[in-house]
Design a protein around this motif. Structure first.
Motif, PDB file in Angstrom:
ATOM      1  N   ARG A 165       8.256  18.842   5.475  1.00  0.00           N
ATOM      2  CA  ARG A 165       7.086  19.411   5.324  1.00  0.00           C
ATOM      3  C   ARG A 165       5.846  18.807   5.928  1.00  0.00           C
ATOM      4  NH1 ARG A 165       9.300  20.794   0.062  1.00  0.00           N
ATOM      5  NH2 ARG A 165       7.950  19.273  -0.600  1.00  0.00           N
ATOM      6  N   ASP A 166       5.687  17.380   5.604  1.00  0.00           N
ATOM      7  CA  ASP A 166       4.970  16.696   6.212  1.00  0.00           C
ATOM      8  C   ASP A 166       4.870  16.358   7.614  1.00  0.00           C
ATOM      9  OD1 ASP A 166       3.900  16.346   3.523  1.00  0.00           O
ATOM     10  OD2 ASP A 166       5.086  14.286   3.106  1.00  0.00           O
ATOM     11  N   LEU A 167       6.182  16.535   8.322  1.00  0.00           N
ATOM     12  CA  LEU A 167       6.189  16.449   9.660  1.00  0.00           C
ATOM     13  C   LEU A 167       5.647  17.379  10.340  1.00  0.00           C
ATOM     14  CD1 LEU A 167       9.652  14.456  10.233  1.00  0.00           C
ATOM     15  CD2 LEU A 167       7.495  13.913  10.806  1.00  0.00           C
TER      16      LEU A 167
ATOM     17  N   MET B 172       2.695  17.738  13.360  1.00  0.00           N
ATOM     18  CA  MET B 172       3.548  17.820  14.516  1.00  0.00           C
ATOM     19  C   MET B 172       2.684  17.494  15.652  1.00  0.00           C
ATOM     20  SD  MET B 172       5.091  21.433  16.008  1.00  0.00           S
ATOM     21  CE  MET B 172       5.560  21.855  14.156  1.00  0.00           C
ATOM     22  N   HIS B 173       1.442  17.758  16.049  1.00  0.00           N
ATOM     23  CA  HIS B 173       0.818  17.439  17.226  1.00  0.00           C
ATOM     24  C   HIS B 173       0.035  16.078  17.059  1.00  0.00           C
ATOM     25  CE1 HIS B 173       1.981  21.596  18.483  1.00  0.00           C
ATOM     26  NE2 HIS B 173       1.557  21.929  17.658  1.00  0.00           N
TER      27      HIS B 173
ATOM     28  N   VAL C  97       2.311   8.949  13.888  1.00  0.00           N
ATOM     29  CA  VAL C  97       3.444   9.611  13.224  1.00  0.00           C
ATOM     30  C   VAL C  97       4.430   8.260  13.073  1.00  0.00           C
ATOM     31  CG1 VAL C  97       5.212  11.102  12.828  1.00  0.00           C
ATOM     32  CG2 VAL C  97       3.096  11.729  13.741  1.00  0.00           C
ATOM     33  N   GLY C  98       4.698   7.499  13.993  1.00  0.00           N
ATOM     34  CA  GLY C  98       5.705   6.439  13.956  1.00  0.00           C
ATOM     35  C   GLY C  98       5.289   5.387  12.919  1.00  0.00           C
TER      36      GLY C  98
ATOM     37  N   SER D 290      10.989  18.343  15.056  1.00  0.00           N
ATOM     38  CA  SER D 290       9.293  18.389  14.869  1.00  0.00           C
ATOM     39  C   SER D 290       8.841  18.151  16.390  1.00  0.00           C
ATOM     40  CB  SER D 290       8.716  17.439  14.212  1.00  0.00           C
ATOM     41  OG  SER D 290       7.412  17.695  14.233  1.00  0.00           O
ATOM     42  N   LEU D 291       9.229  17.138  17.113  1.00  0.00           N
ATOM     43  CA  LEU D 291       8.889  16.883  18.342  1.00  0.00           C
ATOM     44  C   LEU D 291       9.043  17.942  19.523  1.00  0.00           C
ATOM     45  CD1 LEU D 291       9.449  12.879  18.666  1.00  0.00           C
ATOM     46  CD2 LEU D 291       7.095  14.111  18.176  1.00  0.00           C
ATOM     47  N   ARG D 292      10.151  18.522  19.288  1.00  0.00           N
ATOM     48  CA  ARG D 292      10.969  19.716  20.258  1.00  0.00           C
ATOM     49  C   ARG D 292       9.940  20.885  19.954  1.00  0.00           C
ATOM     50  NH1 ARG D 292      15.965  19.640  22.558  1.00  0.00           N
ATOM     51  NH2 ARG D 292      16.235  22.159  22.363  1.00  0.00           N
TER      52      ARG D 292
END
Length: 470
Positions: free
Chosen positions: A371-373, A377-378, A384-385, A422-424
């Protein structure tokens, strides 16, 4: 497993850091501790002046979380500190002359792992200060009295100390049966009348007892409505963990020690962390008799064992062989403090207690991270890392015990998959490949490693040869 007691003439053992600006306060608590250790366990009559000491209130203020949610008065840590000295002088004066009034706690609900919600009380900032100061003074009295197998909410004791005690107790004693016990709604069912009587057995200063009653009877404010309860202590207060330990010390710990000495036929081990406790037995009839008498004991003090979370299982060095002779399956496992404990063997064939991350805990954590990711997402990959690096590092800091490395790698792998998905989803034209994702994961997600020593190595530092399991 029983911890090492304080040596005669060494009151400074097992205390907080002795920084130079804290030495005077520490010496005062040492005198309180020495008075509590006198023969006959005298009732202490003058404690309240330690609570309203401005130095102790100031120390309690700086120990509070800076970003903690405010109580019903909306007072924050930053705003209170803008005029800190005058506020502390005023608070100390009100405590000294009896003009202090406890305010109701603000109730919020946080989700639990089973889908339910846990009610948490948020006291006002001044209530937090006074409660923390009172808990420190009262703790100096009760730390000389608490049993060694009690680990919850005590200084210099952690969940891993309790986990080590369970493992070493099962391996070194003739344990064949485990009572995995949990108290239903413990913090909400504490009998306040009995709790006050327990406190008065050691503390005769009525100012301390009167303020404990104020915090217990302050009420709860929820959705603009103030309600009062006749039982329980609100979770979230600085003094609630100490009060909960005092109650179980009299209801469970002292009774269990007396039962073990007078009625047990074989070895018995006890480890308690807050309201979760593990009791190991050599014989099944001891375990069944203990559970029956404990249920009746709890009924007298308004407590109930949770019927779904309390169970008696066969476990230990001899469990696998005895169950094999009866043509039964592998010994059952039990959960304690986030770990699933099961019977296993070393490479040489010796018995060992295998500890793995609870699947339920890991699943709940990964769902929350998913949910947090989605919400970030953007955000830049670097931002994020850095956050996920802290997540993996914190997970390994708790679950990084010997024998649990596979579960740590599973957590990191599942988190990598969630981040990849999430990145996709950031664009309709997917340009994220697994090769690039593996490079990102190597850059930002640390490799899991074991952070804790073997239980025997750590426990031998904090225990002596004599143990309450006998």
């Amino acid at each position: 497993m029983e911890g090492r007691t304080l040596a005669n003439g060494n009151p400074n053992q097992q205390t907080r850091s002795r920084a130079q600006h804290r030495q005077d306060l520490q010496r005062e608590l040492d005198r309180v501790r020495q008075a509590a250790q006198k023969e006959g366990k005298p009732r202490l009559t003058t404690l309240w002046h330690h609570v309203y000491d401005i130095r102790r209130l100031r120390e309690a203020y700086f120990d509070l979380a800076r970003r903690a949610a405010p109580g019903v008065d909306g007072e924050t840590w930053q705003h209170y500190g803008e005029n800190l000295e005058n506020n502390l002088v005023d608070l100390s004066a009100r405590l000294q002359r009896g003009a202090y009034r406890a305010k109701p706690v603000r109730r919020v609900h946080i989700p639990k792992g089973d889908g339910r919600e846990r009610p948490i009380g948020i006291p006002t900032l001044e209530d937090k200060l006074v409660q923390r100061s009172a808990a420190e003074v009262m703790g100096a009295v009760y730390e000389t009295e608490f049993c060694g197998f009690s680990y919850g909410f005590r200084p210099h004791r952690s969940q891993h100390n309790a986990l080590d005690a369970v493992t070493v107790g099962i391996k070194r004693r003739k344990v064949s049966w485990i009572l995995d016990a949990d108290i239903r709604g413990y913090f909400d069912t504490i009998d306040r009348g009995c709790l006050v009587k327990f406190i008065e057995e050691r503390i005769a200063d009525q100012r301390v007892v009167r303020h404990v009653k104020k915090w217990l009877n302050a009420g709860v404010l929820e959705d603009g409505t103030r309600t009062w309860a006749e039982t329980g202590t609100p979770q979230g207060g600085s003094i609630s963990p100490l009060l909960a330990n005092i109650y179980l010390h009299h209801v469970l710990d002292l009774w269990a020690v007396a039962w073990r000495r007078s009625k047990a036929r074989g070895d018995v081990i006890i480890v308690r962390y807050a309201d979760d406790f593990i009791v190991g037995f050599q014989y099944r009839d001891d375990a069944e008799r203990f559970q029956a008498e404990l249920t009746e004991r709890f009924r007298q003090f308004n407590l109930t064992l949770h019927p779904e979370k309390t169970r008696l299982i066969e476990f230990g060095r001899f469990a696998a062989s005895t169950r094999q002779r009866r043509n039964e399956g592998h010994p059952e496992s039990f959960n304690f403090l986030g770990f699933t404990h099961s019977c296993g063997h070393t490479r040489t064939g010796a018995f060992q207690v295998v500890r793995r991350t609870m699947r339920k805990k890991m699943g709940a954590k990964l769902k929350a991270l998913q949910r947090d990711l989605g919400r970030c997402m953007h955000h830049p990959i670097q931002e994020v890392g850095r956050w996920l690096h802290q997540v993996v590092d914190g997970h390994c800091a708790y679950y990084g015990v010997p024998g649990n490395s596979n579960a740590l790698w599973v957590f990191r792998g599942q988190l990598t998959r969630l981040w990849y998905r999430s990145l996709r989803r950031r664009s309709q034209k997917t340009r994220m490949s697994w090769k690039r994702m593996a490079s990102i994961a190597r850059r930002w997600l640390p490799n899991p490693r074991i952070r804790h020593p073997y239980p025997e190595q750590r426990l031998c530092v904090t225990t002596c040869g004599r143990s309450l399991v006998r």
